[in-house]
Write a protein that holds these residues in place. Structure first.
Motif, short mmCIF file in Angstrom:
data_model
loop_
_atom_site.label_atom_id
_atom_site.label_comp_id
_atom_site.label_asym_id
_atom_site.label_seq_id
_atom_site.Cartn_x
_atom_site.Cartn_y
_atom_site.Cartn_z
N ASP A 22 -20.32 -2.11 6.39
CA ASP A 22 -20.30 -3.13 7.45
C ASP A 22 -18.97 -3.87 7.53
OD1 ASP A 22 -22.91 -2.48 8.08
OD2 ASP A 22 -23.78 -4.05 6.82
N TRP A 23 -18.01 -3.48 6.70
CA TRP A 23 -16.70 -4.12 6.74
C TRP A 23 -15.91 -3.63 7.96
CZ3 TRP A 23 -13.26 -5.58 2.12
CH2 TRP A 23 -14.00 -6.27 1.17
N PRO A 24 -15.02 -4.48 8.46
CA PRO A 24 -14.07 -3.98 9.47
C PRO A 24 -13.01 -3.11 8.80
CG PRO A 24 -13.52 -6.23 8.88
CD PRO A 24 -14.80 -5.90 8.15
N ALA A 25 -12.37 -2.26 9.57
CA ALA A 25 -11.21 -1.53 9.06
C ALA A 25 -10.08 -2.52 8.85
CB ALA A 25 -10.80 -0.44 10.05
N LEU A 26 -9.41 -2.44 7.72
CA LEU A 26 -8.28 -3.32 7.41
C LEU A 26 -7.00 -2.51 7.49
CD1 LEU A 26 -9.79 -5.27 4.38
CD2 LEU A 26 -9.59 -6.05 6.75
N ARG A 27 -5.97 -3.12 8.07
CA ARG A 27 -4.71 -2.42 8.29
C ARG A 27 -3.57 -3.26 7.74
NH1 ARG A 27 -5.58 0.35 14.20
NH2 ARG A 27 -3.62 1.34 13.59
N PHE A 28 -2.70 -2.62 6.99
CA PHE A 28 -1.56 -3.30 6.37
C PHE A 28 -0.29 -2.57 6.79
CE2 PHE A 28 -5.34 -3.73 3.73
CZ PHE A 28 -5.45 -5.11 3.63
N ASP A 29 -0.01 -2.62 8.09
CA ASP A 29 1.07 -1.81 8.66
C ASP A 29 2.46 -2.33 8.30
OD1 ASP A 29 -0.99 -0.45 9.85
OD2 ASP A 29 -0.77 -1.41 11.80
N LEU A 30 2.58 -3.64 8.09
CA LEU A 30 3.90 -4.22 7.85
C LEU A 30 4.21 -4.23 6.35
CD1 LEU A 30 3.66 -7.31 10.24
CD2 LEU A 30 4.59 -5.04 10.74
N PRO A 31 5.46 -4.02 5.96
CA PRO A 31 5.81 -4.06 4.53
C PRO A 31 5.46 -5.40 3.87
CG PRO A 31 7.61 -3.14 5.82
CD PRO A 31 6.60 -3.65 6.81
N GLU A 32 5.61 -6.49 4.62
CA GLU A 32 5.35 -7.81 4.03
C GLU A 32 3.87 -8.05 3.74
OE1 GLU A 32 6.53 -8.53 8.44
OE2 GLU A 32 7.00 -7.14 6.82
N LEU A 33 2.99 -7.17 4.23
CA LEU A 33 1.55 -7.33 4.00
C LEU A 33 1.07 -6.55 2.77
CD1 LEU A 33 0.27 -7.04 7.68
CD2 LEU A 33 0.65 -9.12 6.34
N ARG A 34 1.96 -5.89 2.09
CA ARG A 34 1.57 -5.12 0.90
C ARG A 34 1.76 -5.99 -0.34
NH1 ARG A 34 4.93 -0.26 3.65
NH2 ARG A 34 3.52 -0.01 5.44
N TYR A 35 0.74 -6.76 -0.63
CA TYR A 35 0.81 -7.76 -1.69
C TYR A 35 0.48 -7.14 -3.05
CZ TYR A 35 0.66 -10.78 2.40
OH TYR A 35 0.93 -11.36 3.61
N PRO A 36 0.94 -7.79 -4.13
CA PRO A 36 0.59 -7.29 -5.47
C PRO A 36 -0.91 -7.43 -5.72
CG PRO A 36 1.70 -9.41 -5.61
CD PRO A 36 1.82 -8.97 -4.17
N GLU A 37 -1.39 -6.66 -6.66
CA GLU A 37 -2.82 -6.66 -6.96
C GLU A 37 -3.28 -8.01 -7.48
OE1 GLU A 37 -5.13 -4.64 -10.48
OE2 GLU A 37 -4.88 -3.17 -8.87
#
Length: 540
Positions: A22-37
């Protein structure tokens, strides 16, 4: 869906996330959105700003005082130490926050987050009857409340929730007790996908919902809308009217300025004229408020005082083209329109500067994707009205609520709005799809107002719709059937309006009341609100 190992010892939030399907699809298209774990957004916002800009920069201002970034960190770390040492706060515990926009509310929010807690921030206008179900839903371990607003909270919580007041010169006050604590606190090493806040939203039924957002989501709204559309500078001064208890206000008046190393002028409450005067007096350069406030500022003749504001953002409801044009003529400023939502955390469609197309909400903010869908979930051609659907780095995750299945379909977040997209990718608002009334930037659930009216002994039936209003855009109007023998006169109108003000948050009261002998209903007894709307000049 694979989540990182959680730092939460209280697993309530992880346990109540929606099912993965039931989750929405999540998109991390921009480099600045790739956060550390591993990520604690409060440490990144506050300590990160100090690493980049130093501790002495102005951070939080009011009409009477200024806190530097260093001051804010000291207060934040002391509160975090108080919560963990004296009140046993554990990572994952929910903390209810209640108060107007003040530096202490910001410090409390950051302290809860640094300590690994989950913030549940509410607006001070809520009545006890509205707070109680939210407590039942989110199960907080403690509440931090401005000392001027504790009565309703005590009534709602009873003995089941400790309430720690702040802002008073009293030995038991949070501010006094925290002052004795060490001014350093090491932030809990939370996961980027640990829940950090539960954003309350009433929904169309009035039954409270809470949207679940992660640490990375808080940074994502700054690294999408703020970074790419707002483009703040470290020397900016933000101000505005949205409460920090709304995610619109949290982003606009806390997350965005902190992420940029800027300052914010916090106003507890301001009329449109007072907002304009305060912004001019303090040299504000970024302003957030609702379209009705901009219209009121124009009506009071105060708009010219805002010519020094670099960015004026309008959100919370549809921005009429006439307001945009008059504001541009008066100030030379092109209002930045936007649509967001508690479910998405902040704005996902907008435009600024030369990319603005007057009358359109804008285009998708970098990092987000939007589509117009038909009732079956299929994309419609450009120029065709349909349901606005969004995907991006944030998304709707309701806390233990079956309404998740209607808010998210086939990976898309459905906003509840009808829009048209043109061939250039601009989105044009047409209407709301549901019974949510958006008045002067506040969401009012029609059924909630109806329920409040029906508790009055003279009311036998009630139906509430939104109707156009020149000052507020839309207002709540109630159609009321009274019990036999009761006169529906002006005095009764005032009585019912006052009754609703004292039953639910006062901004929800019906500003228009019409007494009718009966309500239009279907053969099965369902109220036909579309007939009431048609009678008000609405579209059936």
């Amino acid at each position: 869906m694979q989540l990182s190992p959680s730092a939460h010892t209280d697993t309530f939030c992880r346990d109540h996330l929606p099912p993965a399907d039931d989750w929405p699809a999540l998109r991390f298209d921009l480099p600045e959105l790739r956060y550390p774990e591993r990520l604690n957004c409060a440490a990144e916002l506050l300590d990160g700003a100090i690493r980049r800009y130093g501790p002495d920069r102005p951070c939080l201002r009011t009409p009477t005082e200024t806190w530097s970034y260093g001051d804010l960190r000291q207060h934040t770390d002391r509160i975090a130490r108080l919560l963990t040492d004296d009140h046993g706060l554990q990572p994952g515990n929910r903390v209810l926050l209640r108060g107007p926009n003040t530096p202490w509310l910001v410090a409390c929010w950051l302290a809860v987050v640094k300590a690994g807690g989950v913030a549940v921030t509410t607006v001070p206008l809520l009545r006890a009857g509205e707070i109680a179900p939210l407590i039942d839903l989110t199960r907080p371990a403690i509440a931090l409340c401005d000392h001027r607003f504790t009565d309703a909270l005590h009534t709602a919580a009873g003995d089941r929730l400790p309430v720690l007041p702040y802002g008073a010169d009293h030995p038991d006050d949070l501010t006094v007790r925290a002052a004795a604590k060490p001014a350093r606190f090491t932030a809990v090493d939370t996961a980027a996908d640990d829940v950090v806040l539960l954003g309350p939203t009433s929904g169309t039924t009035g039954r409270p919902k809470a949207t679940m957002h992660f640490h990375r989501d808080v940074l994502a709204i700054a690294d999408t809308f703020s970074r790419h559309i707002l483009r703040p500078q470290p020397d900016d001064l933000f101000t505005g009217t949205p409460p920090l208890g709304f995610t619109f206000g949290l982003g606009a008046l806390a997350v965005f300025p902190l992420r940029a190393g800027a300052a914010v002028l916090l106003l507890e409450r301001a009329t449109p004229a007072e907002l304009a005067d305060a912004a001019a007096a303090h040299g504000a350069t970024v302003l957030f408020t609702a379209p009705t406030a901009y219209k009121a500022i124009l009506a009071t003749g105060r708009a010219a005082a805002l010519k020094g504001v670099r960015r004026c953002v309008s959100a919370g409801e549809h921005l009429p083209l006439s307001v945009w044009e008059e504001y541009r003529r008066t100030t030379g400023i092109r209002l930045i329109d936007g649509i967001g939502g508690t479910e998405m955390l902040h704005i996902f469609i907008s435009a600024a500067d030369d990319t603005i197309r007057p009358g359109a909400t804008g285009r998708t903010v970098p990092g987000f994707h939007a589509a117009i869908l038909d009732d079956d979930g299929h994309p419609v051609p450009d120029g065709t009205p349909g349901k606005l659907a969004v995907q991006g780095p944030t998304g709707c995750r309701y806390l233990a609520d079956d309404r998740q299945r209607t808010a998210v379909r086939n990976g898309w977040n459905l906003t509840g709005d009808t829009y048209v997209r043109d061939s250039d990718g601009y989105f044009w608002f047409r209407a709301r799809d549901d019974d949510m009334i958006i008045s002067a930037g506040y969401n009012i659930a029609a059924p909630e107002v109806e329920e409040a009216l029906l508790t009055h002994p003279d009311v036998t039936e009630a139906a509430v719709i939104g109707v156009p209003d020149p000052a507020r855009g839309t207002i709540a109007k109630a159609y009321v059937v009274l019990r036999p023998g009761v006169n529906g006169d002006e005095a009764k109108t005032t009585e019912l309006q006052d009754f609703v003000r004292h039953t639910i948050a006062p901004y929800k009261y019906p500003r228009a009341v019409e007494f009718v002998p009966e309500l239009p209903r279907t053969a099965t007894g369902k109220i036909q609100r579309h007939r009431l709307r048609a009678g008000e000049g609405g579209v059936d």
